[in-house]
Write an enzyme that holds these catalytic residues in place. Sequence first.
Site, short mmCIF file in Angstrom:
data_model
loop_
_atom_site.label_atom_id
_atom_site.label_comp_id
_atom_site.label_asym_id
_atom_site.label_seq_id
_atom_site.Cartn_x
_atom_site.Cartn_y
_atom_site.Cartn_z
CG ASP A 105 -2.29 0.43 0.99
OD1 ASP A 105 -2.47 1.56 0.53
OD2 ASP A 105 -3.20 -0.37 1.26
CG ASP A 213 -4.76 5.66 0.92
OD1 ASP A 213 -5.54 4.74 1.15
OD2 ASP A 213 -4.80 6.77 1.51
CD GLU A 286 -8.83 4.52 -1.67
OE1 GLU A 286 -9.74 4.14 -0.92
OE2 GLU A 286 -7.92 5.28 -1.28
CG HIS A 359 -9.04 -1.46 4.23
ND1 HIS A 359 -8.81 -1.48 2.87
CD2 HIS A 359 -8.64 -0.24 4.66
CE1 HIS A 359 -8.29 -0.33 2.50
NE2 HIS A 359 -8.17 0.44 3.57
CG ASP A 360 -11.37 1.98 3.31
OD1 ASP A 360 -10.91 1.93 4.46
OD2 ASP A 360 -10.71 2.42 2.34
#
Length: 589
Positions: A105, A213, A286, A359-360
């Site tokens: 990430d 991210d 993302e 995970h969000d």
Amino acid sequence: MTPEPEPTPRDWWKSAVVYQVYPRSFADSDGDGIGDIPGIRQHLDHLENLGVDVVWLSPIYRSPMDDNGYDISDYHDVDPSFGTLDDLDGLIADLHARGMKLVMDLVVNHTSSAHQWFQESRSSRDDPKRDWYWWRPARPGHTGGEPGAEPTNWGSAFSESAWTYDPGTDEYYLHIFAASQPELNWENPEVRQAVYAMMNWWLDRGVDGFRMDVINLISKVVHDDPPDLRDGVVGGPDRQAGPIDTVRFGDPGPYVLHGPRVHEFLQEMHQAVFAHRPAGLLTVGETPATTVEQGLLYTDPARGELDMVFQFEHVDLDSGPGGKWDVVPMTPADLMASLARWQEGMGDVGWNSLYLGNHDQPRCVSRFGDDSPEHRVRSAKALATVLHLHRGTPYIYQGDELGMTNAPFRDIHDTRDIESHNAYRAALSRGLDAEQAMAAIRYKGRDNARTPMQWDATEHAGFTTGFPWIEVHPDHVTVNVATQADDPDSVLAHHRRLIELRHQEPVVVHGSFATVPLDDDRVHAFVRRLDGRELLVVANLSSDDALEAALPDAADWLDAELVLSTAGQPDEQERIVLGPWEARVYRRG
Ligand code: NOJ
């Protein structure tokens, strides 16, 4: 003589399946209740048996953990709660030995406020790193720190203002996320060079790419006349801000999403980090609030930006104007229409990443399926079938391969996430009571996806021998890897078959995509085609029984080979009639 290895095509990731590990919740090796890298290394058989090609590891860098590692204080080290750099090197070596890759990430829109860069930046207005972040004085006519003095009216994604006052230098700094996640200023070339150097350091160490991210936030709109950042619209109809409450705050979306230099920065990054390297790397950005048109710009290989993006259209379908917590109804038909728009829109130029959870997001079976005991398994399989057989690279979030469900949080004390805690506080301050505030958090809170991975039926699901940082879901006694591993009817076995099919069938990877319109909006069908080979996917995305997929050529398809089914071999039929959450895949040609 050993033959030369086959060159890996640059777009190898088109036939790959990615598995996301959220390290904090995957497996704890030392009994401190927090998952760690040695824990991941102990469970690689699970990933290999599933057949995945790539592991995306959510952040393991040094961090105060305000946002579970998305607040990084040292990009070159592993947080002690997860292990050491040696452990990470070991994980990379283990994965490579099994033919899998590791994607890290990359969180470079912001750092933690504990990062050395920010510490220097906040130390004085004259510090050489002052300009590495976004500092602004109070709004003209206001005194710093008083209500309404924020430089703009922007809301942050984690509730309240996007600006925090720093009395030390009497200025505000910008943070689109938590106050401890200050935004880096990508306008400053030194920031960009520091980021590229760090990325090269990791690639030289052996990692195989990055999930980036909120990468479409790195360029902000700075106006010339009058100079500077501007207020956003409050309560506007065209809000872009995803989780942000644009009823109470100005919408920063138009100023921070897809800013004027985002493509330039990504192309520069590509040249500085990826272009000179051999094939075999993967980049996925993302990118909240991205349209198909923007998705094409980010992923057109000729432009040299990203291999693929995570777009958010389908995970924003159930958000109203008040943002993420303003829950509005959504149907499977809405979901399928949105996904189909992306399938058709990205065409042969761009590339989709396919996901229903991470995970969000809440657990996909609870959100898009039916997590009742009667339909959980079926709906998890049907959703996976539809997703994996779309064109793009599928991403499996840990536990979704088991059909894990949302957690039964009793109250806010059962949750751990900074986003939920801030939202809860904001809701109470607006006059909601605890139950009203919890309703949205139960449905959409990110901790739903962060309860520990369910390895077996023992206490704490085999996740830890200690006390887990967040409670294990009570359904681990039935929903776990151990019970599903050898059960051919399990959700896990179904995922294995879907992955196998992608690896064997070029039509799954490269075939065109066409929706077959049907009258019943609970039933969905699409056809993939490549060189005379055709796959038909039909799915009843509802808990209703006996729904017909009334395709014009249904009778022909019934004569074709049934390659996959979520409900076994159907009885002799003259029409395609589907049970609750039944999905089938036919192949011909
Ligand atoms: C997106 C990440 O996926 C999320 O977990 C995080 O809170 C925000 N970006 C801020 O880094």
